[in-house]
Design a protein around this motif. Structure first.
Motif: not given
Length: 100
Positions: A61-69, A73, A76, A80
């Motif tokens: 989830k946080v890797r995907a959020l990092a990519e989105k932002n 990744p 992050i 985490y």
């Protein structure tokens, strides 16, 4: 807080960074409070504390959020993993106290 591109000096940027750092630490503190409370709802065994499936899901989830932002990744994920490994160790300490 100004948009980063609207800042006119290093001082304005540093002030904004300080505000963000304060928010990050406050949020991490709140997250940790939940981590310490979740022990009540887990079985008192290693697999329940580690919760490998949840651990992997959070990383994904946080890797995907990092990519989105547009954040690395990898960075992050490292952050985490460090935080969650620390939290797992704290959960073990709490579990040991409960067992006594």
């Amino acid at each position: 807080m100004k948009d980063p591109k609207a800042c006119q000096s290093k001082e304005e940027i540093r002030e904004a960074i300080d505000v963000i750092d304060n928010q990050i630490v406050n949020l991490l503190g709140a997250r940790f409070q939940y981590v310490t409370e979740i022990v009540k709802f887990k079985s008192h065994d290693r697999d329940s504390i580690v919760a490998q499936e949840r651990y992997n899901a959070v990383i994904h989830k946080v890797r995907a959020l990092a990519e989105k932002n547009n954040i690395s990744p990898e960075m992050i994920e490292k952050m985490y993993r460090f935080m969650m490994d620390y939290n797992i160790n704290e959960e073990f300490k709490i579990m040991d106290k409960i067992k006594k």
